[in-house]
Design an enzyme around this catalytic site. Structure first.
Site, short mmCIF file in Angstrom:
data_model
loop_
_atom_site.label_atom_id
_atom_site.label_comp_id
_atom_site.label_asym_id
_atom_site.label_seq_id
_atom_site.Cartn_x
_atom_site.Cartn_y
_atom_site.Cartn_z
N ASN A 36 44.15 46.32 44.66
CA ASN A 36 43.91 46.34 46.05
C ASN A 36 45.31 45.88 46.70
OD1 ASN A 36 43.22 45.26 48.69
ND2 ASN A 36 42.12 43.33 47.73
N TRP A 37 45.82 47.07 47.54
CA TRP A 37 47.02 46.88 48.40
C TRP A 37 46.86 46.04 49.50
CZ3 TRP A 37 49.23 52.70 47.97
CH2 TRP A 37 49.21 52.76 46.46
N LYS A 38 45.79 45.87 50.03
CA LYS A 38 45.67 44.79 51.37
C LYS A 38 46.49 45.54 52.41
CE LYS A 38 44.53 41.01 48.41
NZ LYS A 38 44.55 39.57 48.11
N HIS B 44 35.32 41.47 50.18
CA HIS B 44 36.21 40.63 49.83
C HIS B 44 36.58 39.27 50.47
CE1 HIS B 44 40.52 39.50 49.08
NE2 HIS B 44 40.50 40.33 48.02
N GLU C 194 38.78 37.81 51.69
CA GLU C 194 39.54 37.55 52.97
C GLU C 194 38.71 38.30 54.39
OE1 GLU C 194 42.93 39.70 51.28
OE2 GLU C 194 43.45 37.87 50.07
N GLU D 39 36.02 36.88 42.22
CA GLU D 39 37.23 36.52 42.62
C GLU D 39 37.31 34.98 43.10
OE1 GLU D 39 39.96 39.91 43.37
OE2 GLU D 39 38.79 39.65 45.26
N GLY E 71 46.18 35.21 45.37
CA GLY E 71 47.45 35.09 46.18
C GLY E 71 48.16 33.94 45.88
N SER F 129 45.39 36.36 40.94
CA SER F 129 46.59 36.17 40.54
C SER F 129 46.71 36.82 38.96
CB SER F 129 46.93 34.54 40.41
OG SER F 129 46.95 34.22 41.73
N GLY G 58 45.63 42.04 43.43
CA GLY G 58 46.39 42.22 44.50
C GLY G 58 47.86 42.23 44.39
N GLY G 59 48.52 41.11 44.80
CA GLY G 59 50.12 41.23 44.54
C GLY G 59 50.68 41.88 43.54
#
Ligand code: PGA
Length: 253
Positions: free
Chosen positions: A14-16, A100, A102, A170, A176, A215, A236-237
């Site tokens: 997930n490149w956000k 998600h 977010e 999640e 993150g 994470s 993600g990251g």
């Protein structure tokens, strides 16, 4: 062993809200070069909307599939700023991340809204990756299962066939933050979700893929992958650099 035979692992990036079109193409090319396909697992990337089409082109001929990070629950119309499932299919998407945390937190997405999107995605032939998870506060209060249970029931209300659905657990406190859930903490919730799905959908629960997200890195994924009910990772990251993402893919069970 049972899981490996029944449920192919999925690693989804997930490149956000990261990467220009040029940066997205470069990352996609590096992933394509580093992953030539696997009998055990699937790889998915979710670039920002602006780069979907270009990344789809860059991935042509590879085993990596394209996902969007969100969609609206209508095919077309006067919905300024929204993107429809038809448009995502047109841009080459096979999957779409829905609900998600977010989006729930910053854009007020509700269980009902998530449900409408899930049903619309399925009707359009997109595979929804439905995100659920409790906040730090909810975990401390001991209401993780009731929160996650409510989110799962809400997201899947009225869904008849689970075939194309993927769930991602999640925990919000792990996203993150570098604070990955322990494999035991994650497995406990994954097993709970599968049990709930068994109640709602019967035997289809054994084939449902439940990803863990929060994470995940190449250094902690193997421990998570060893768990019976963890069928993949939503990353993600660590999906933003080829090394980090390919390192996770390399550890698919
Ligand atoms: P993270 O994000 O890997 O950076 O924690 C995961 C996610 O939000 O899907």
């Amino acid at each position: 062993m049972r899981r490996i035979l029944m449920r192919k692992w999925i690693v989804a990036g997930n490149w956000k809200m990261h990467n220009t079109i040029a940066e997205s193409i470069a990352l996609a090319r590096a992933i394509k070069e580093g992953f030539s396909g696997s009998a055990n697992g699937e790889v998915v990337v979710a670039p920002p909307f602006t780069a979907l089409s270009a990344v789809g082109d860059a991935l042509k001929g590879s085993a990596v599939r394209l996902a969007a990070q969100n969609m609206y629950s209508e095919d077309k119309g006067a919905f300024t700023g929204e993107i429809s499932p038809v448009m995502l299919k047109d841009a080459g998407c096979a999957c779409v991340i829905i609900g998600h945390s977010e989006r729930r937190k910053f854009f007020s997405e509700t269980d009902d809204g998530v449900n409408a999107k899930v049903k619309k995605a399925l009707a359009a032939g997109l595979k929804p990756i439905v995100c659920v998870g409790e906040t730090d506060e909810e975990r401390v209060q001991g209401v993780t299962q009731s929160v996650v249970g409510r989110q799962v029931r809400g997201a899947l209300a009225g869904v008849e066939k689970l075939d194309d659905v993927v769930i991602a657990y999640e925990p919000v406190w792990a996203i993150g933050t570098g604070k990955v859930a322990t494999s035991a903490q994650a497995e406990e919730v994954h097993a709970f979700v599968r049990g709930l799905i068994r109640e709602l959908f019967g035997a289809a629960a054994e084939e449902l893929r439940i990803l863990y997200g929060g994470s995940v890195t190449k250094d902690n994924v193997a421990e998570l992958a060893a768990m019976e009910d963890i069928d993949g990772a939503l990353v993600g990251g660590a999906s933003l650099k080829p090394d980090g993402f390919l390192g996770i893919i390399a550890k698919m069970p």
